[in-house]
Design an enzyme around this catalytic site. Structure first.
Site, PDB file in Angstrom:
ATOM      1  N   SER B 129     -16.520 -26.571 -10.217  1.00 31.27           N
ATOM      2  CA  SER B 129     -17.105 -26.062 -11.574  1.00 31.27           C
ATOM      3  C   SER B 129     -17.834 -26.636 -12.463  1.00 31.27           C
ATOM      4  O   SER B 129     -17.729 -27.987 -12.404  1.00 31.27           O
ATOM      5  CB  SER B 129     -15.674 -25.514 -12.148  1.00 31.27           C
ATOM      6  OG  SER B 129     -15.914 -25.275 -13.656  1.00 31.27           O
ATOM      7  N   TYR B 153      -8.763 -28.279 -16.872  1.00 32.27           N
ATOM      8  CA  TYR B 153      -9.187 -27.632 -15.677  1.00 32.27           C
ATOM      9  C   TYR B 153     -10.232 -28.475 -15.302  1.00 32.27           C
ATOM     10  O   TYR B 153     -10.368 -28.648 -13.939  1.00 32.27           O
ATOM     11  CB  TYR B 153      -9.678 -26.263 -16.269  1.00 32.27           C
ATOM     12  CG  TYR B 153     -10.576 -25.428 -15.476  1.00 32.27           C
ATOM     13  CD1 TYR B 153      -9.917 -24.968 -14.345  1.00 32.27           C
ATOM     14  CD2 TYR B 153     -12.030 -25.326 -15.015  1.00 32.27           C
ATOM     15  CE1 TYR B 153     -10.299 -23.873 -13.375  1.00 32.27           C
ATOM     16  CE2 TYR B 153     -12.726 -24.527 -14.254  1.00 32.27           C
ATOM     17  CZ  TYR B 153     -11.710 -23.910 -13.311  1.00 32.27           C
ATOM     18  OH  TYR B 153     -12.508 -23.297 -12.417  1.00 32.27           O
ATOM     19  N   LYS B 157     -10.037 -29.987 -11.263  1.00 34.73           N
ATOM     20  CA  LYS B 157     -11.145 -29.875 -10.314  1.00 34.73           C
ATOM     21  C   LYS B 157     -11.701 -31.104  -9.811  1.00 34.73           C
ATOM     22  O   LYS B 157     -12.226 -31.204  -8.708  1.00 34.73           O
ATOM     23  CB  LYS B 157     -12.093 -28.886 -10.893  1.00 34.73           C
ATOM     24  CG  LYS B 157     -11.813 -27.369 -11.110  1.00 34.73           C
ATOM     25  CD  LYS B 157     -11.592 -26.926  -9.499  1.00 34.73           C
ATOM     26  CE  LYS B 157     -11.142 -25.193  -9.630  1.00 34.73           C
ATOM     27  NZ  LYS B 157     -10.964 -24.724  -8.296  1.00 34.73           N
TER      28      LYS B 157
END
Lengths: 329, 329
Positions: B129, B153, B157
């Site tokens: 991402s 997050y 990732k």
């Protein structure tokens, strides 16, 4: 203050412990704070330090029960030095993952649970490595050069950096990541680090023993002396976390030298007979790891934060001779 | 070939499954190879696809027993799409760590065990991402711009990327990491992703419903349509791993647009009444996450590898209207 050193029975851990006990304080928010207690945690017991402030916890760092003995809400400074070295992490993938990743995470989780329960937020100094870099690199590595580890050790250290940064951002700990150059000259025996030779080619000849350099003589290395490393660890703990800004990582200042230059320094400091004990047979297993590490660094940020490197490699050798109690030439 | 999609009940997973079943093949080493079996793994069962090639495994991806049902030595292609989205990973730290980190690692460990036992080495496409970037960024993000995630997050990732790269380097899997732009326009309901509004401000007005844009109108976003994302995932699987060189990560091409430009496009495509359903009340919780993401990208590498972005955002809206079966203006 209560201080914890993981890897407390290791070379750096023990040296740091001795230095902290001698100093007696760490400067926190501009004031010296007395070190009331120092816990050494390792899988093996360290030698006795004969100091009432020292407490030893022996056990596996990835075991929450062991961590519960080593850390509590009064722990305000953690030096996380425990690690499986590069060559070993490459040879035993599971061991590297367990110690370099799972144990680091377990330590951070313990701090987080204490933070949630008691509001504590220890400073955590995490040692990372040049091995987080690799592949095609700019001529001079910057603080914001992308990580691209080419060894499992480097990948595990890079993951540890990310964890520490996120745990810090969320306020669970006040972390700081120091990317240590290769430490040279380490006393003692060769170890399983791919960079072990960077100490061996100085230490062994000085002890009258032959030593091989497994990489090309012109391979650039990025080195820091043990004295420099200990000073950097203490400085890393003393820095105001807010001064680190948006990046918790600091590339520490080092010396960029080649094995050829190192042996030339050895020749100047200790003479031909000593320097001639170095042989030059290359080993692909070592070159494949060490050859991916960068050589030149922009360390402006570290210098601005008060970190210092070594003067030159001749001085590093002289300091080693002094610390090891070797008779002068 | 046997294909696994984790997160197979999610929006992208289902769309990808339908597309793969329709195509029937993936090009591997320049030749179309028939997809003999397609396993969808998710915590909830996907809707029935009524295709004999499809097998459903329902369970927790971080559970090795569930993984053992989903992957075996005949699995040659894995799309790892399962993830807890950004807003949710920020709100529930443990959940994010378990799904975004532990489950990814468990999947890779399962592949590694099969590799050790059977010599298998599946291609693994891992979706990452824009959230791996953050902090002070160059005007244009390069493939080698340093990661600096400012959300859990993003950190999770980034860790997944490092794991996939190391497992690939060691030969356990043949991994490829695709950094997806924000997908817009997603069909369905708003979700807990911080970027949910990037679909909502188009989808809701088209459905006659008001929608709020929680970030400044000039905030740059980096977007990819669902059609573009599905095509990129398939392309990511088809690429010869050797062509990726020393970095397993690819920044996918996207459109750099602002909410203001998006709503202007909506106005052109669907008219004033629709575009006027967007309100502009800023929310700090969303801005704090989305505002750290970069806006402009160098995607030369992705384009050279055969990835394509969308033409313009008007075309993206028109494709959404077509796919969603909305009556034309």
């Amino acid at each position: 203050m209560q201080v914890l050193i993981t890897g407390g029975a290791g070379f750096l851990g023990l040296q740091l412990a001795r230095q902290l006990l001698k100093r007696g304080t760490l400067d926190i928010d501009g004031k010296p704070v007395a070190i009331a207690g120092l816990t050494l945690l390792d899988v093996v017991a360290p030698p006795a330090l004969n100091d009432a402030r020292v407490r030893v916890v022996t056990g596996d760092l990835s075991d929450p029960a062991v961590l519960a003995q080593a850390v509590d809400e009064h722990t305000s400074a953690v030096f996380h030095l425990a690690a499986v070295v590069s060559g070993q992490a490459e040879a035993d993938f599971d061991l590297g993952m367990r110690v370099n990743l799972d144990a680091a995470r377990a330590l951070l989780e313990t701090c987080r649970a204490l933070h949630v329960k008691h509001g504590s937020r220890p400073r955590v100094v995490f040692t990372s490595s040049v091995a987080v870099y690799g592949g095609t690199l700019p001529a001079v590595v910057q603080d914001d050069t992308a990580l691209n580890p080419q060894s499992s050790y480097g990948a595990q250290k890079a993951i540890g950096e990310l964890l520490l940064s996120d745990y810090s951002r969320r306020g669970f700990v006040d972390g700081r990541v120091l990317r240590l150059p290769t430490i040279s000259v380490r006393p003692g025996k060769p170890n399983a680090a791919a960079s072990s030779f960077a100490s061996g080619i100085i230490r062994e000849p000085l002890a009258g023993v032959a030593a091989n350099c497994p990489v090309a003589p012109e391979t650039p290395l990025w080195l820091l002396s043990p004295r420099g490393a200990i000073a950097a660890l203490a400085r890393g703990m003393e820095i105001d976390g807010a001064k680190l800004g948006e990046r918790r990582t600091v590339n520490l200042p080092g010396l960029s030298v080649t094995p050829k230059e190192m042996v030339a320094a050895l020749r100047r400091v200790a003479g031909d007979a000593v320097a001639d004990r170095v042989s030059w047979e290359r080993e692909a297993r070592i070159e494949n790891i060490v050859g991916t590490w960068p050589a030149a660094w922009n360390t402006e940020r570290a210098l601005a934060l008060g970190f210092q490197g070594d003067e030159d490699f001749d001085a590093v050798i002289r300091a080693y001779i002094e610390d090891a109690g070797i008779a002068a030439r």
